[in-house]
Design a protein around this motif. Structure first.
Motif, short mmCIF file in Angstrom:
data_model
loop_
_atom_site.label_atom_id
_atom_site.label_comp_id
_atom_site.label_asym_id
_atom_site.label_seq_id
_atom_site.Cartn_x
_atom_site.Cartn_y
_atom_site.Cartn_z
N UNK A 412 53.37 47.11 60.56
CA UNK A 412 53.91 46.94 59.21
C UNK A 412 52.82 47.29 58.19
N UNK A 413 53.25 47.51 56.93
CA UNK A 413 52.27 47.73 55.87
C UNK A 413 52.14 46.43 55.07
N UNK A 414 50.94 45.87 55.09
CA UNK A 414 50.73 44.55 54.50
C UNK A 414 49.86 44.66 53.25
N UNK A 415 50.19 43.87 52.22
CA UNK A 415 49.42 43.91 50.97
C UNK A 415 48.77 42.58 50.59
N UNK A 416 49.53 41.51 50.71
CA UNK A 416 49.03 40.21 50.23
C UNK A 416 49.35 39.10 51.23
N UNK A 417 48.46 38.10 51.27
CA UNK A 417 48.76 36.86 51.99
C UNK A 417 48.83 35.75 50.94
N UNK A 455 44.34 25.47 47.51
CA UNK A 455 44.95 24.64 46.46
C UNK A 455 46.45 24.82 46.39
N UNK A 456 47.00 24.64 45.18
CA UNK A 456 48.45 24.75 45.02
C UNK A 456 48.97 26.10 45.52
N UNK A 457 48.30 27.20 45.09
CA UNK A 457 48.73 28.52 45.54
C UNK A 457 47.55 29.48 45.55
N UNK A 458 47.47 30.28 46.58
CA UNK A 458 46.43 31.31 46.64
C UNK A 458 47.09 32.60 47.11
N UNK A 459 46.86 33.69 46.39
CA UNK A 459 47.38 34.99 46.80
C UNK A 459 46.18 35.91 47.01
N UNK A 460 46.01 36.40 48.22
CA UNK A 460 44.83 37.22 48.54
C UNK A 460 45.26 38.67 48.77
N UNK A 461 44.74 39.61 47.96
CA UNK A 461 45.04 41.02 48.23
C UNK A 461 44.25 41.47 49.46
N UNK A 462 44.95 41.99 50.45
CA UNK A 462 44.26 42.35 51.70
C UNK A 462 43.29 43.51 51.51
N UNK A 463 43.51 44.34 50.49
CA UNK A 463 42.57 45.44 50.24
C UNK A 463 41.37 44.96 49.42
N UNK A 464 41.32 43.67 49.13
CA UNK A 464 40.18 43.10 48.42
C UNK A 464 40.17 43.38 46.92
N UNK A 465 41.25 43.97 46.39
CA UNK A 465 41.24 44.36 44.97
C UNK A 465 42.47 43.83 44.24
N UNK A 470 47.31 48.90 47.40
CA UNK A 470 47.33 49.76 48.59
C UNK A 470 47.47 48.88 49.83
N UNK A 471 48.22 49.35 50.79
CA UNK A 471 48.56 48.53 51.95
C UNK A 471 47.62 48.74 53.13
N UNK A 472 47.77 47.83 54.10
CA UNK A 472 46.98 47.87 55.33
C UNK A 472 47.98 47.91 56.48
N UNK A 473 47.80 48.83 57.41
CA UNK A 473 48.70 48.89 58.55
C UNK A 473 48.25 47.88 59.60
#
Ligand code: FUL
Length: 496
Positions: A412-417, A455-465, A470-473
């Motif tokens: 899959x193409x993943x962007x954020x966790x 904490x309450x919410x954390x959104x991490x861009x997998x490309x670090x930006x 841009x996605x990660x396969x």
């Protein structure tokens, strides 16, 4: 079962005069659901509800809208407030709702002291506005009615600093007793369902004011004492029980900048962009930011930021355990300019496209550690994806590291966790890591160095930006809790 041991100090007098430690009593507290013990501090119910608002608007509208100012000095003649139409908060809220905002705060009195409602405390208000549209204005009323109709949360910004009032900073308690507290009380009565009252920290300093005609510079020494904050808090809460008293009230904190970002490490305790794990009081951060390029108030020729720029702000605030209050200033017609309305729609679409579809839905999810179930509660990883914020995954007491594994049937193409702690039991996670893999045996760490608090919410861009999309396969993804103040808890995890 939790055992609490009490050491009773027997106040018996011995011949040497010292008290003795004596008998030990053991009490067992019932814990049929095997819930983890809270790690203090924990949020109040009011603070929890506030944090769930996540993303809401700020509307700076008032005398400055007509004088091309950011800070008036309080001497502005009331008739300068003359909107070309009756101000229309329903239009403001409808527009920000398209961007996914859940509510808004309307400025109803800025530092210049001009009140946007018919108040009994001063004549410096819309009652003496320059035209019918102005005199017909009652922002607290029309704003709260529109918010309720639209299913949105609402609140008011009322500036404690008042450059118009002759009482402000005059060395007596007249301002607080005759103007400020009565104004807050009038405003609280516009709705017991208000979620936040915004009290600006700006006070005096080197800004010259009108001060009832006395003119000059005034200061106060201690805002908390001067504004009688405990009394203010109790008075507002007695009418609007879920209204967080922002700023001076100590129930939610200013994040420390007006640029729209919080620290990647961000505790809901302490102060500033990162908070402090070791502080004892819960006080989560709110980021106030401008969506336009000129000021908090509307100015001719202004433009909104792009949807991409606003999306970045969203990631760096809501995605970092803070709330975002994003300012869109209504213009002299009392409406948001069409350019703002357009960008709000674009932002809503972008948020939906990028953070709207959870790929966990068709993944297999497992964990290396899961807390033993209680009578009516389990702590299984399924709780992460059941859309229920009251169920959560947790580990056994003493287990502070664990890995959550996610596997798809194909690449899959993943962007954020996205991760959310069960903060009713306190903010616990100090550090985590995210890795992805194509084959399940060779792994690559993602967003290294930034994965500290959740904490309450954390959104991490997998490309670090937060700036580029841009996605990660990958076919496999794993999140490892590396360090936690106690056994970790998470109520939601999503992958986009
Ligand atoms: C500041 C104020 O002085 C600005 O005018 C604005 O209202 C901003 C949100 O807070 O402290």
């Amino acid at each position: 079962m939790k055992k609490i041991v009490f050491y009773l100090v027997a106040m018996l007098s011995f011949s040497n005069g010292h008290a003795a430690i004596g008998p030990i009593v053991e009490e067992t507290l019932p814990n049929p659901d095997n819930e983890p013990a809270p790690v203090h501090p924990v949020p109040s119910q009011r603070q929890l509800l506030w944090q769930e608002t996540e993303f809401y608007a700020f509307f700076h509208f008032g005398m400055n809208t007509f004088t091309n100012a950011e800070w008036g000095d309080g001497s502005e003649a009331e008739n300068r407030f003359a909107p070309t139409k009756v101000p229309n908060p329903r239009q403001w809220l409808t527009a920000v709702k398209t961007a996914g905002m859940k509510g808004g705060i309307a400025v109803v009195k800025h530092h210049d002291g001009f009140c946007l409602w018919p108040t009994a405390t001063t004549t410096h208000s819309i009652m003496n506005a320059g035209n019918e549209n102005g005199r017909y204005t009652n922002i607290p009323d029309s704003f709260s009615v529109a918010a309720r109709d639209l299913g949105m949360k609402y609140g008011f910004y009322v500036s404690p600093w008042d450059l118009n009032s002759g009482y402000w900073g005059d060395g007596t308690s007249n301002y607080v007793n005759k103007v400020f507290l009565p104004q807050c009380l009038e405003l609280a009565k516009y709705g017991s369902d208000q979620f936040e009252m915004w009290f600006d920290g700006a006070t005096g300093g080197d800004h010259s004011g009108y001060y009832g005609g006395a003119r000059g510079m005034r200061t106060i020494s201690d805002a908390s004492t001067y504004y009688d904050i405990p009394n203010l808090r109790d008075t507002v809460h007695s009418i609007a029980p879920n209204c967080v008293i922002w700023g001076v009230g100590d129930e939610a904190r200013w994040i420390g900048n007006e640029a729209g970002w919080a620290g990647e490490t961000n505790w809901a305790m302490g102060s500033g962009e990162s908070g402090n794990e070791h502080q004892w009081k819960w006080c989560a951060g709110e980021c106030d930011a401008k969506a336009t390029d000129k000021g908090w108030f509307w100015h001719s020729g202004e433009s909104p930021k792009t949807a991409q720029a606003l999306f970045k702000i969203y990631l760096e605030t809501v995605g970092r355990n803070a709330t975002l209050i994003l300012n869109f200033p209504p213009d002299q017609s009392g409406e948001l300019p069409q350019a703002d309305v357009k960008v709000l729609g674009e932002l809503g679409t972008m948020l939906q496209q990028r953070l709207g579809t959870d790929l966990m839905a068709d993944a297999t999810v497992t964990a290396t550690a899961t807390r033993a179930a209680g009578a009516a509660r389990t702590y299984e990883v399924d709780n992460l994806t059941d859309n229920n914020k009251d169920t959560y995954w947790a580990t056994d007491d003493g287990v502070h590291t664990a890995t959550i594994n996610v596997e798809w049937e194909e690449v899959r193409t993943l962007h954020y966790v996205m991760l959310m702690e069960y903060i009713r039991l306190g903010q616990r996670i100090r550090e985590f890591s995210i890795e992805t893999s194509l084959d399940g045996s060779s792994w690559t760490k993602r967003a290294t160095g930034s994965t500290t608090t959740v904490g309450y919410k954390r959104i991490v861009p997998l490309n670090g930006s937060t700036s580029t999309y841009s996605g990660i396969s990958a076919r496999y993804l794993r999140v490892t809790i590396e360090d936690s103040r106690s056994c970790p808890t998470l109520h939601t995890m999503a992958v986009y």
